[in-house]
Structure formats: C-alpha cells, structure tokens
Write a protein that holds these residues in place. Structure first.
Motif, PDB file in Angstrom:
ATOM      1  N   THR A   1       0.837  -1.196   0.000  1.00  0.00           N
ATOM      2  CA  THR A   1       0.000   0.000   0.000  1.00  0.00           C
ATOM      3  C   THR A   1       0.876   1.252   0.000  1.00  0.00           C
ATOM      4  OG1 THR A   1      -0.086   0.191   2.420  1.00  0.00           O
ATOM      5  CG2 THR A   1      -1.712  -1.262   1.356  1.00  0.00           C
ATOM      6  N   ILE A   2       0.249   2.402  -0.273  1.00  0.00           N
ATOM      7  CA  ILE A   2       0.987   3.664  -0.263  1.00  0.00           C
ATOM      8  C   ILE A   2       1.548   3.940   1.124  1.00  0.00           C
ATOM      9  CG2 ILE A   2       0.753   6.170  -0.468  1.00  0.00           C
ATOM     10  CD1 ILE A   2       0.907   4.731  -3.125  1.00  0.00           C
ATOM     11  N   ASP A   3       0.777   3.639   2.168  1.00  0.00           N
ATOM     12  CA  ASP A   3       1.269   3.849   3.533  1.00  0.00           C
ATOM     13  C   ASP A   3       2.500   2.984   3.800  1.00  0.00           C
ATOM     14  OD1 ASP A   3      -0.648   5.724   4.119  1.00  0.00           O
ATOM     15  OD2 ASP A   3      -2.020   4.291   5.075  1.00  0.00           O
ATOM     16  N   GLU A   4       2.476   1.744   3.318  1.00  0.00           N
ATOM     17  CA  GLU A   4       3.626   0.855   3.516  1.00  0.00           C
ATOM     18  C   GLU A   4       4.831   1.343   2.723  1.00  0.00           C
ATOM     19  OE1 GLU A   4       2.196  -2.982   2.433  1.00  0.00           O
ATOM     20  OE2 GLU A   4       1.039  -3.258   4.286  1.00  0.00           O
ATOM     21  N   TRP A   5       4.569   1.890   1.528  1.00  0.00           N
ATOM     22  CA  TRP A   5       5.654   2.471   0.739  1.00  0.00           C
ATOM     23  C   TRP A   5       6.281   3.641   1.485  1.00  0.00           C
ATOM     24  CZ3 TRP A   5       8.543   1.135  -3.208  1.00  0.00           C
ATOM     25  CH2 TRP A   5       8.089   0.152  -4.100  1.00  0.00           C
ATOM     26  N   HIS A   6       5.437   4.494   2.063  1.00  0.00           N
ATOM     27  CA  HIS A   6       5.929   5.660   2.809  1.00  0.00           C
ATOM     28  C   HIS A   6       6.782   5.209   3.996  1.00  0.00           C
ATOM     29  CE1 HIS A   6       5.784   9.051   5.664  1.00  0.00           C
ATOM     30  NE2 HIS A   6       5.708   9.808   4.573  1.00  0.00           N
ATOM     31  N   THR A   7       6.306   4.186   4.689  1.00  0.00           N
ATOM     32  CA  THR A   7       7.050   3.669   5.837  1.00  0.00           C
ATOM     33  C   THR A   7       8.392   3.094   5.419  1.00  0.00           C
ATOM     34  OG1 THR A   7       5.003   3.141   7.025  1.00  0.00           O
ATOM     35  CG2 THR A   7       7.000   1.997   7.720  1.00  0.00           C
TER      36      THR A   7
END
Length: 316
Positions: A252-258
């Motif tokens: 997910t985008i959140d996981e990419w950001h993390t």
C-alpha cells in the motif's frame, strides 16, 4: 538470446508470412489486408504436402559445446527446432510442410522503423527466414517520427501493401478498416491458410476469445504465447534494502511511505531500481494511486496539467 528464440521467431514470423496464401497484391484497397493479407495469385499459394517429419536431434544438440558442422547446418539452415525440446507445458503447433513455398513470392510489408534495426531488408536473420520459407519480404519503413503522416498517405492513396504492422492506426481501428474495404476479414481464411496459428488459437477457449471481436470476427494476427506475460516494467526493491530496514515488501501507499522513510533513516540512499531508461521514473508505479498517469493528470476541475506540477504528487 534464449534457446527458444528460434522457435518463437519461426512461429510468430511464419504466422505473418503464411498469409501469403490469403493476401491480395493487386493494389486494390478492397483486396488488400492489414497485418494480414490475401493473394489470388495461384503461384503464391503454398502446396499442401505431407507433414515434414524431422529427426529429433535434441540429444545431440542441447548442451553440446562442440557440435559438428552437420549439426550446425541442421540448426541454422532448416526449420527443425526439435533440439529445443518442449520448453513450455504446452506444445506449440509447428507443421512446416508448406515451406519453402513454390514460385516467386514477394510480400510488401509496411512497418514503423525500429531504431535498433536500421534496415530490415538487409537484416541477417530476415535473409535466413526468406531462405527457409521461400518468401521474399519487402519492408516499407517510413522515417522515424513520420509514421503517422506516412500511414495516412498510404491509406488515402488506396495502394496498400500486403501486410500492415500496427494496422490499428487506421481511423476507427481494425473494424473500421474492414468495413471500409481497406482490410480483409480473415475469419473464414485462417483454418486453411494458417493451420498452426488456428490450432494454437483454438487449443484454449480463453485464448480464442481474446483474438476475435465481440462479433466473433478474426481481423488480424495477434501475438499469443504459452505463458503469462512476464513482468517487464515496475519498481524493484533490493533485498539488501529490505534487510537493512527489517521490513517486508510494501503493498500500500502507507507501507511504501514507511519503507522509504525507514530506508532513509538507516542511511540506505538507493533502495529501488525503477527499470526505466526513458525518464518516466514514476509512470504508473506510485503516482497512479494519486490519479496521475504518465506526465499528466486531471485536477478537481477537470483541467489537464503536467504531472510533476501535481500538488498531490509533490506531497507524497
């Protein structure tokens, strides 16, 4: 080059060339094809013969680092590809009994230029294909960057070649070309004139459906293969980067950001390989989640703007 390159080249190109038996060379737009074609010239028709029975030479050729000249000639100067074995679970039909065809057969093929192959008419592989099939192919290639204008002029002239690569350039697409009499409907011509292609298409119902229109018409030769398409573009994460961050592959985008934030924190500056050679680093990889595709996007008012100016993209 992979060991199955010869098989694929023979299969896919022969599928194009075999339409010499169904291609018109008269110059009449109503009798000419696109990506396909038809010939009413009797000497162009391939004569039906008994299937060629090739000797299985796989045991002598595969893995042989010192083949004899006879074995080399078998590989390079015949259509025998049994030495490749069955590289896929499914066996691709390869009845080459129609080749080499009899008579003086020449096909004119319109094809956009390929910067990697300056002159297809003098390409070494193409010359070998001509020798093995008995079909001379005359490639007509407009200068790079002038394909659209050249295509329009060709269509408007009514003097069409036997085969057109990328026939979808026709205004309105394939079906419009058939309805206008510029292209030929191949539905009733394939079984007799392209037996290998027909057998392969019909061996799987999903495969058959994807090569016909909603009305069940077969309007051209489509590249179909015995495997799912391989991944050829996207973001690659180095295993070393995952090890350093202690994280799993992000989805997910959140996981990419993390993940990207963590990579920066641990001092890993180059965690990704974008696999891009033409500058579109983010094309369809991350920016797609923000409504941005290629270099453009539509804002909340429906206005088109350059993707790099997207406020959303800059705030990732």
């Amino acid at each position: 080059m992979k060991n199955n390159a010869k098989r694929y080249f023979s299969l896919l190109f022969v599928l194009i060339l075999i339409i010499s038996t169904v291609t018109a060379c008269s110059g009449n737009s109503a009798n000419n094809g696109a990506d396909k074609g038809v010939s009413n010239n009797k000497e162009n028709e391939s004569t039906a013969k008994d299937p060629v029975e090739f000797t299985d030479i796989s045991a002598d050729i595969r893995g042989n680092t010192a083949p004899t000249q006879e074995q080399i000639d078998e590989v390079n100067h015949s259509l025998n590809d049994t030495y490749l074995g069955d590289v896929f679970d499914e066996v691709i039909p390869n009845d080459y009994s129609a080749y080499p065809v009899k008579g003086d057969v020449v096909l004119d093929v319109w094809m956009p230029a390929n910067s990697n192959i300056p002159d297809m008419n003098n390409h070494a592989v193409q010359k070998q294909v001509e020798q093995l099939t008995g079909i001379k192919v005359n490639f007509i290639t407009p200068p790079i960057g002038q394909e659209a204008d050249a295509f329009t002029l060709m269509i408007s002239s009514g003097e069409l070649p036997d085969i057109i690569i990328e026939p979808g350039r026709y205004p309105g697409g394939f079906e419009a070309g058939v309805n206008d009499g510029a292209y030929i409907d191949l539905t009733d011509l394939m079984e007799k004139n392209a037996p290998n292609y027909t057998k392969w298409r019909n061996s799987d119902e999903s495969r058959r459906k994807t090569t016909v229109t909603d009305d069940g018409k077969l309007l051209g030769f489509y590249g179909i293969a015995p495997y799912s398409e391989w991944t050829w573009f996207g973001t690659l994460i180095k295993q070393e980067a995952l090890d350093k961050t202690g994280l799993e592959v992000p989805n997910t985008i959140d996981e990419w950001h993390t993940f990207l934030t963590k990579a920066k924190e641990v001092g890993y500056k180059a965690p990704l390989n974008y696999g891009s050679t033409y500058g579109q680093i983010f094309t369809g990889i991350i920016n797609g989640a923000y409504g941005v595709w290629d270099w453009t996007f539509l804002d909340e008012n429906g206005n088109v703007a350059w993707g790099q100016h997207s406020r959303k993209l800059r705030n990732i």
